[in-house]
Design an enzyme around this catalytic site. Structure first.
Site, PDB file in Angstrom:
ATOM      1  CB  ALA A 249      -0.913  -0.011   1.218  1.00 51.07           C
ATOM      2  CE  LYS A 250       2.739   2.333   5.396  1.00 50.57           C
ATOM      3  NZ  LYS A 250       2.105   3.325   6.156  1.00 50.57           N
TER       4      LYS A 250
END
Ligand code: GLU
Length: 280
Positions: A249-250
């Site tokens: 997600a990052k």
């Protein structure tokens, strides 16, 4: 018969993490029914072109659903922004149970009341119980009006559920999460209300989604209980990490299904190859 669902939020292009979670949802619903629902309630961030791209990308990957915005079905519409009357109805059901209250506290009020620093940077602050109104606040309301509404959580109670992929889960209300939003003052339901309302209305029997929503599930379990609805089974896919252990997600640059497709990657690679291979 399993009824599963894919429920993307069209705020950007889908990436490999979505692809894998959705493929898992499709596989677990194989032989049953898979529905596709567009979760576009955040009008400021969602875009119709992203919604259309998500459908195209997932079809290209080979996923097939039987009900959704592009194929109809008995539960149409499958686009949340077209389902506001239903969400209002669920707000009324909740309001009648006394479980929710109108909340005029701003983010600043909440910050001012917080004593303990939050454990993790991205952890949501616990709504301070001293900012709750009286128990009967909002009991005579007939509509949500231009105000936020929160669910009053049972402080100290352990909320448990069995996750089909990650085993037994326990969260403590008031410690791991606090009074959460169910309705926003802009006139739209908050995610927790909308997702429970629709999973119930669409008769979903198993919810497969990313592990980042595990904590949310404990809030949703409370909504099911307040509404006296049977909760679906839950299966939270482990978060995908890269070779360095960083959460996907990052780090989504270069990992959208579109970009990978343009680079010549196949659906099979997108669904199964190690991330470093996809990035090369
Ligand atoms: N629409 C949510 C998201 O894209 C997922 C909701 C869910 O699966 O419950 O993050």
């Amino acid at each position: 018969m399993t009824r599963g669902r894919l429920a993307p939020t069209p705020t950007g292009y889908l990436h490999v993490g979505h692809a894998r979670t959705f493929a898992l949802a499709a596989a677990r619903a194989a032989g049953g029914t898979l529905i596709y629902r567009t979760e576009d309630l955040d009008a400021g961030r969602c875009r119709p072109d992203f919604a259309a791209a998500a459908i195209e990308d997932l079809r290209w990957l080979g996923l097939q659903w039987q009900e959704g915005p592009d194929v109809g079905g008995p539960h149409a519409p499958y686009v949340q922004s077209q389902r506001l009357p239903w969400f209002r109805e669920v707000w009324s059901l909740l309001q009648a149970t006394g479980a929710i209250y109108p909340c005029d506290k701003s983010r600043k009020d909440v910050e001012r009341s917080l004593t303990a620093p939050h454990a993790e940077d991205d952890a949501e602050p616990i709504f301070p119980p001293e900012l709750r109104p009286a128990l009967d606040a909002g009991h005579d309301a007939h509509e949500p009006g231009p105000t936020n509404w929160r669910f009053r959580v049972p402080d100290g109670e352990k909320i448990t559920f069995d996750d089909a992929l990650q085993g037994p889960q326990t969260y403590v209300a008031g410690r791991d999460f606090g009074d959460f939003l169910v309705w926003r003052k802009d006139g739209f339901p908050a995610y927790e209300l909308a997702v429970v309302a629709d999973d119930h209305a669409m008769e979903i029997t198993e919810v497969v989604r990313g592990g980042d929503l595990l904590l949310s599930t404990s809030r949703q379990a409370l909504l099911y209980r307040a509404l006296r609805w049977t909760a679906p089974a839950w299966a939270h896919a482990p978060l995908i990490v890269d070779a360095g252990g960083n959460r996907l997600a990052k780090r989504t640059a270069g990992l959208s299904i579109r970009e990978l497709r343009q680079k010549g990657k196949t659906p099979e690679e997108i669904l199964a190859a190690p991330l470093n291979q996809l990035l090369s």
